[in-house]
Design a protein around this motif. Structure first.
Motif, PDB file in Angstrom:
ATOM      1  N   ASN A  62       0.874  -1.379  -0.047  1.00 31.65           N
ATOM      2  CA  ASN A  62      -0.084   0.001  -0.068  1.00 31.65           C
ATOM      3  C   ASN A  62       0.907   1.335  -0.129  1.00 31.65           C
ATOM      4  OD1 ASN A  62      -3.095  -1.149   0.558  1.00 31.65           O
ATOM      5  ND2 ASN A  62      -1.540  -2.146   2.022  1.00 31.65           N
ATOM      6  N   ASN A  65       1.279   4.250   2.006  1.00 29.31           N
ATOM      7  CA  ASN A  65       0.537   3.971   3.259  1.00 29.31           C
ATOM      8  C   ASN A  65       1.165   2.777   4.127  1.00 29.31           C
ATOM      9  OD1 ASN A  65      -1.372   6.360   2.783  1.00 29.31           O
ATOM     10  ND2 ASN A  65      -2.268   4.916   1.218  1.00 29.31           N
ATOM     11  N   ASN A  97      -2.641   6.061   7.076  1.00 34.46           N
ATOM     12  CA  ASN A  97      -1.945   7.436   6.547  1.00 34.46           C
ATOM     13  C   ASN A  97      -0.525   7.386   7.284  1.00 34.46           C
ATOM     14  OD1 ASN A  97      -0.920   9.940   5.628  1.00 34.46           O
ATOM     15  ND2 ASN A  97      -2.847  10.747   5.927  1.00 34.46           N
ATOM     16  N   SER A  99       1.640   9.842   7.325  1.00 33.08           N
ATOM     17  CA  SER A  99       1.991  11.017   7.820  1.00 33.08           C
ATOM     18  C   SER A  99       1.413  11.082   9.390  1.00 33.08           C
ATOM     19  CB  SER A  99       1.745  12.100   7.078  1.00 33.08           C
ATOM     20  OG  SER A  99       0.396  12.129   6.837  1.00 33.08           O
ATOM     21  N   SER A 100       0.227  10.485   9.452  1.00 31.87           N
ATOM     22  CA  SER A 100      -0.748  10.569  10.598  1.00 31.87           C
ATOM     23  C   SER A 100       0.134   9.953  11.840  1.00 31.87           C
ATOM     24  CB  SER A 100      -2.078   9.942  10.642  1.00 31.87           C
ATOM     25  OG  SER A 100      -1.954   8.311  10.442  1.00 31.87           O
ATOM     26  N   TYR A 107      -4.319   8.970  14.717  1.00 37.57           N
ATOM     27  CA  TYR A 107      -3.652   8.014  13.457  1.00 37.57           C
ATOM     28  C   TYR A 107      -5.183   8.058  12.329  1.00 37.57           C
ATOM     29  CZ  TYR A 107      -0.476   6.031  16.642  1.00 37.57           C
ATOM     30  OH  TYR A 107       0.579   6.004  17.434  1.00 37.57           O
ATOM     31  N   GLU A 108      -4.921   7.885  11.315  1.00 40.85           N
ATOM     32  CA  GLU A 108      -5.741   7.876  10.244  1.00 40.85           C
ATOM     33  C   GLU A 108      -6.108   6.424   9.570  1.00 40.85           C
ATOM     34  OE1 GLU A 108      -5.214  11.186   7.619  1.00 40.85           O
ATOM     35  OE2 GLU A 108      -5.666  12.792   8.874  1.00 40.85           O
ATOM     36  N   LYS A 110      -7.404   4.539   6.500  1.00 37.65           N
ATOM     37  CA  LYS A 110      -7.927   4.848   5.348  1.00 37.65           C
ATOM     38  C   LYS A 110      -8.823   3.755   4.803  1.00 37.65           C
ATOM     39  CE  LYS A 110      -5.465   7.400   2.441  1.00 37.65           C
ATOM     40  NZ  LYS A 110      -4.587   7.932   1.739  1.00 37.65           N
TER      41      LYS A 110
END
Length: 249
Positions: A62, A65, A97, A99-100, A107-108, A110
């Motif tokens: 991914n 990601n 994600n 960068s999160s 945290y993101e 997705k």
């Protein structure tokens, strides 16, 4: 000139090798951190026993990601459903994600990919349901949880799974097997468009001891507008097919 070119090529090669090494080793720094957070969020959110076996963290499938995979996830009931397994999942993949992970806002996640899930929903004669496991939270708890982990969700995929519904109160039993499907849309919004596709190779339905549907193929596609705050859903052009019987709505 040749010496300068050689130095340049060595430098480029060194950067490529270093990048490759970082892709392999970088996830190791976050593996335990993410697992601890996932376990914390789960255990603070449900009235059930949740466990999982091995877990993996990696970039390659991914990229850019980060994928976090739980193996052999099980959710088992308590109290009235002490011996009942609500769900068992061979693998559950969460795509973060990247960068999160460096952000203080949370945290993101997705997307979620569920592979070989066996979900058993059960309603007892007194109306109790085994999926009613979410803990009640006040607004301060919700705000605190939201700051720890956000759900930036755009896709949920279900692969080679099965779902059963047994209702002793109404004497109904339904089983769907060999399921694959997707839910896609921006699920971070209060109002959003959702596309749901689902196909089950085996569909059985029994009521009051009589089997009305046996080993049928069930297929559906839904295009709907969802008001997630008020749980209102507006259906557009959709269909439901059971073998050759098709209903458009």
């Amino acid at each position: 000139m040749k010496k300068a070119l050689k130095i340049f090529l060595i430098a480029i090669l060194s950067v490529i090798i270093l990048s490759f090494v970082m892709l392999i080793t970088f996830p190791l720094f976050f593996k335990d951190k993410i697992r601890t957070k996932v376990e914390q969020v789960i255990n603070e959110s449900v009235n059930a026993r949740v466990s999982f076996g091995d877990y993996r963290l990696g970039f390659f499938r991914n990229f850019p990601n980060l994928a976090f995979s739980l193996e052999n996830l099980t959710i088992t009931g308590i109290d009235k459903f002490e011996s009942d397994t609500l769900a068992s999942v061979k693998s559950l993949n969460l795509v973060f994600n990247l960068s999160s992970l460096f952000s203080k806002t949370g945290y993101e996640i997705k997307s979620i990919i569920v592979n070989e899930a066996m979900i058993k929903t059960l309603v007892l004669e007194d109306g109790s349901a085994n999926w009613d496991i979410v803990m009640e939270s006040d607004e301060s708890d919700i705000e605190e949880d939201t700051s720890d982990m956000k759900i930036l969700l755009r896709k949920i995929s279900l692969l080679n799974s099965s779902v059963s519904y047994i209702d002793y109160e109404s004497s109904i039993e339904a089983n769907l097997a060999k399921i694959r499907g997707n839910i896609s849309g921006d699920m971070t919004l209060n109002e959003t468009d959702l596309i749901i596709t689902l196909k089950a190779e085996e569909f059985n339905f029994t009521m009051d001891g009589l089997k009305y549907i046996s080993n049928a193929v069930a297929d559906t596609e839904m295009d709907l507008f969802a008001d997630l705050d008020n749980y209102k859903f507006t259906f557009r052009e959709n269909y439901l097919a059971i073998n050759d019987f098709v209903v458009n709505f």
